[in-house]
Scaffold this active site. Structure first.
Site, short mmCIF file in Angstrom:
data_model
loop_
_atom_site.label_atom_id
_atom_site.label_comp_id
_atom_site.label_asym_id
_atom_site.label_seq_id
_atom_site.Cartn_x
_atom_site.Cartn_y
_atom_site.Cartn_z
N ASP A 22 -0.56 15.99 56.85
CA ASP A 22 0.90 15.99 56.98
C ASP A 22 1.25 15.60 58.41
O ASP A 22 0.90 16.30 59.36
CB ASP A 22 1.44 17.40 56.66
CG ASP A 22 2.94 17.41 56.44
OD1 ASP A 22 3.55 16.33 56.44
OD2 ASP A 22 3.49 18.51 56.25
N ASP A 133 4.66 10.20 54.91
CA ASP A 133 3.98 10.94 55.97
C ASP A 133 3.07 12.05 55.45
O ASP A 133 2.76 12.99 56.17
CB ASP A 133 5.02 11.54 56.93
CG ASP A 133 5.95 12.53 56.24
OD1 ASP A 133 5.98 12.56 55.00
OD2 ASP A 133 6.66 13.26 56.96
N GLU A 134 2.60 11.94 54.21
CA GLU A 134 1.85 13.04 53.62
C GLU A 134 0.89 12.50 52.57
O GLU A 134 1.22 11.61 51.79
CB GLU A 134 2.84 14.03 52.98
CG GLU A 134 2.22 15.20 52.29
CD GLU A 134 3.28 16.04 51.59
OE1 GLU A 134 2.90 17.07 51.00
OE2 GLU A 134 4.47 15.67 51.59
#
Length: 438
Positions: A22, A133-134
């Protein structure tokens, strides 16, 4: 990547090794990449926001900005009250109490994300990209739970540290990583020590790690279910693990038993490559419930723009546009409009979402808003705008191409909960207030 150069490549153990990666305050981190002088400064990235204006919503606030009370999903106007724009300061104002405001630049962020994800795919055979973003990584075949030669850490921890260092060195942004035998525990672990955290939960430690965690952080538990569990005296994951599974199933259906299993550290889902979604959505929670008409419209505009951009970036068209409105304490309302055919029309998403908001909720006090497009189509089409579709002669639509308004009933008891996979749970950092709600 030559596997022999990697830390932690011993023989596999019996338990899976899942990494949840993350990125920390990703949009703000990207802005610092191109403006290194912003390092250590309060940075606010806004959606639906233009420089010098007070409209829009906060997409990301750096940790420095959060110290002033700026949070994701706040109206920019509220953020400016708490953290003035440094460009607006007078000669006698204190620059240490001001922030740097930037507008969302998704093309740039996607280019940075692509560099990160190239590393992730290099480090794992199976990667599930959850968002920009993960991602989840299954690295069972790359490392092991065995102790390293030093005896003070597992090989899996060394492997995860290697991934973090590659991202920091090659891309220049920080990631928090959770390492665990399953997806739900890895997700919780990655949020546990932000920013720039690394938390490893070994197979024999999962239940003891989860036990003290608030029940709302169990993956798949949202506010409504957390409130119901609280009324049953279940406040922590440990309480949930000790509860009677049959009683939970009677109260919550099959989800009750599933959540009970997760609180006990069991999650049999496997990391699978990302497939095509059935819908795309974003939602934002206000810091305090609000009835301010323009604040609500600002957030809906920003969410609509973000959802439409995500659909376009994935080559998706949609036939349904909807909103979600959460009224205090936790009453969930969803409204949607069906179109006469699949479209790719960001202006229509905004228009429909605002119409649905204004029709019933203009004066309503709300605590959370969301925008969704669904009934997605990924097939190539000659026309991707509504006007082009209508010109093909489908007919049967109103002037703006809508067929009917679908008024969906208030969601069931678990309607405010995020789905069990690939969704944000309450978080200690990052962009956790911008979550998918369908």
């Amino acid at each position: 990547m030559a596997e022999e150069t990697l830390p932690g490549t011993a023989d596999d153990g019996p338990d899976s090794i899942v990494l949840h990666v993350d990125m920390d305050c990703f949009y703000a981190a990207c802005e610092r990449l191109r403006e290194p002088e912003l390092e250590g400064e309060p940075v606010v990235v806004g959606m639906g926001y233009e420089p010098g204006e007070g409209h829009g919503a906060v997409a990301t606030a750096s940790y420095e900005a959060r110290e002033f009370g700026v949070e994701s999903a706040q109206p920019i106007s509220t953020a400016l009250e708490r953290l003035p724009r440094i460009d607006d300061l007078g000669p006698d104002d204190d620059p240490a109490a001001a922030g740097h405001y930037r507008t969302v630049d998704l093309d740039f962020y996607k280019s940075v994300a692509a560099d990160v994800k190239a590393i992730l795919h290099d480090c794992a055979d199976v990667v599930r990209e959850v968002s920009i973003d993960e991602a989840y990584l299954d690295v069972t075949d790359r490392t092991a739970w065995d102790l390293a030669a030093s005896g003070d850490r597992t090989l899996a921890e060394g492997f995860a540290r290697y991934v973090k260092q590659r991202i920091a060195r090659e891309v220049g942004v920080a990631a928090s990583i959770g390492v665990a035998p399953n997806m739900s525990t890895a997700k919780i672990a990655s949020d546990f020590d932000k920013p720039d955290g690394l938390v490893v939960v070994r197979p024999g430690e999962v239940r003891s790690f989860l036990a003290p965690i608030p029940v709302e952080e169990v993956h798949g538990v949202g506010p409504v279910t957390a409130r119901k569990l609280g009324s049953l005296g279940i406040e922590t994951a440990g309480d949930l693990a000790e509860a009677d599974a049959s009683a939970l199933e009677a109260e919550f259906g099959s989800r009750g038993r599933e959540l009970h299993e997760r609180a006990r550290g069991y999650d049999d889902r496997t990391v699978t490559p990302t497939g095509r979604p059935k819908s795309l959505s974003r939602e934002s929670a206000f810091t305090e419930p609000t009835d301010d008409v323009e604040d609500k419209r600002e957030v809906v505009r920003a969410l609509a723009a973000d959802v439409a951009d995500r659909a376009r970036s994935r080559g998706a068209m949609y036939r349904t546009i909807g909103i979600k409105v959460v009224v205090p304490p936790f009453d969930i309302n969803t409204r949607a409009t069906s179109l006469s055919g699949p479209v790719d029309d960001p202006e229509l998403v905004e228009s429909v979402a605002l119409d649905l908001l204004d029709a019933e909720f203009a004066e309503t006090t709300v605590r959370k808003l969301g925008v969704r497009v669904s009934k997605l189509s990924f097939a190539d089409a000659d026309q991707s705008s509504l006007d082009g579709w209508e010109s093909a002669g489908s007919g049967g639509a109103d002037g703006d191409g809508r067929v009917s308004d679908e008024t969906e009933a208030s969601a069931a008891a678990d309607g405010d909960d995020e789905p069990p996979a690939g969704r944000e749970a309450p978080s200690r950092g990052g962009q956790s207030s911008l979550v998918e709600f369908d």
